[in-house]
Enzyme design. Sequence first.
Site, short mmCIF file in Angstrom:
data_model
loop_
_atom_site.label_atom_id
_atom_site.label_comp_id
_atom_site.label_asym_id
_atom_site.label_seq_id
_atom_site.Cartn_x
_atom_site.Cartn_y
_atom_site.Cartn_z
N ASN A 1 0.84 -1.20 0.00
CA ASN A 1 0.00 0.00 0.00
C ASN A 1 0.88 1.26 0.00
O ASN A 1 2.11 1.17 -0.01
CB ASN A 1 -0.94 -0.05 1.20
N ASP B 1 19.98 -1.27 1.83
CA ASP B 1 21.44 -1.28 1.62
C ASP B 1 21.91 -2.72 1.39
O ASP B 1 22.88 -2.94 0.67
CB ASP B 1 22.17 -0.68 2.82
N HIS C 1 22.48 2.86 12.48
CA HIS C 1 23.69 3.63 12.75
C HIS C 1 24.13 3.34 14.18
O HIS C 1 23.31 2.95 15.02
CB HIS C 1 23.42 5.13 12.56
N ALA D 1 -1.01 -3.44 13.47
CA ALA D 1 -0.73 -2.05 13.11
C ALA D 1 0.12 -1.38 14.19
O ALA D 1 -0.07 -1.62 15.39
CB ALA D 1 -2.05 -1.30 12.95
N ARG E 1 5.72 -8.56 19.80
CA ARG E 1 5.82 -9.91 20.38
C ARG E 1 4.63 -10.73 19.91
O ARG E 1 3.52 -10.19 19.77
CB ARG E 1 5.73 -9.83 21.92
#
Length: 194
Positions: free
Chosen positions: A82, A90, A112, A157, A177
Site C-alpha cells: 500500500n 542497503d 547507525h 498495526a 511480540r
Amino acid sequence: MDAEERIARGLLYTEDDAAFLSGGRRADLLFEYNRTPPGAVEARTRLLGRILGSVGRNPVIASPLHAAYGSNVHIGDDFYGNVNLTLVDDVEIRIGDGVMIAPSCTLTTTGHPVHPALRHDYNRFSEPIVLADRVWLGSNVVVLPGVTIGYGAVIGAGSVVSKDVPPMVVALGVPCRPVREISDADLDQRQPPR
Ligand SMILES: CC(=O)SCCNC(=O)CCNC(=O)[C@H](O)C(C)(C)COP(=O)(O)OP(=O)(O)OC[C@H]1O[C@@H](n2cnc3c(N)ncnc32)[C@H](O)[C@@H]1OP(=O)(O)O
C-alpha cells in the site's frame, strides 16, 4: 577485509565504503514510477521490473514507493504494497509470495551506531530482512535490521519488529511480540463470500 565483505558481515561501513553500490540506486526510476498514473498498469509493472532486484507475477505497489536502492529488493508473486512503503535496502530485503503490506510501513536493513562519536560519515551497518510467504504487515509497521518474519504471520498495526517472528502467529506491539497462534479456528472467524 574489503568494504563488500564488511557490509556482508554486518560490520560498520561509511558512505565512501558504500560508493561501489551506487550503480544499484534506482532513484530516477522511482521518481518516474511515482508519477506514472495508477491506471497505467503495464507501464508501472515494467518500471517495477527495472527498479527491483527481482519481482514475481501480479505485483501491485501503490505510490509513493520509496527505496534507498531498489535493486536489493526481491519480491515474490502476488505482492500488494500500500501507499508510502519505504525500503531501506542497503542489503537484501527478500519478500515471499502472497505478502501484503498496509500503508506507511518501513523495512530498514540499516542502522547507525548509538554512540555519537561513531556516527560520522554516515557510518552504518546493515543486515538482511526476510518476509516469508503470506505475511501481512498492518499499517505503520517498522521492521528493523536482520529480522525474519515467518510464514503466514500477521503483524499488528503500529508494531516495531526488532526480533524474528515465528510462522503462523499474530504478533504486535512495541517491541513486537507474538500474542497468539493462528489456527484452523481462525477459519471460522470471518467467512469469505460463497
Ligand atoms: C494492505 C493492507 O493491509 S490495507 C489495510 C490496513 N489494515 C490494518 O492496518 C489493520 C491491521 N490489523 C490489526 O492490527 C488487527 O488489530 C490485528 C490483525 C492485529 C487483529 O488481530 P486479532 O488476533 O484478531 O486481535 P483482536 O482484534 O482480537 O484483538 C486482541 C487484542 O489485541 C489488541 N490489539 C489489536 N490490534 C492491536 C495492535 N495493532 N496493537 C496493539 N494492540 C492491538 C486489541 O485491542 C485486543 O486487546 P484486548 O485483548 O485487551 O481487548
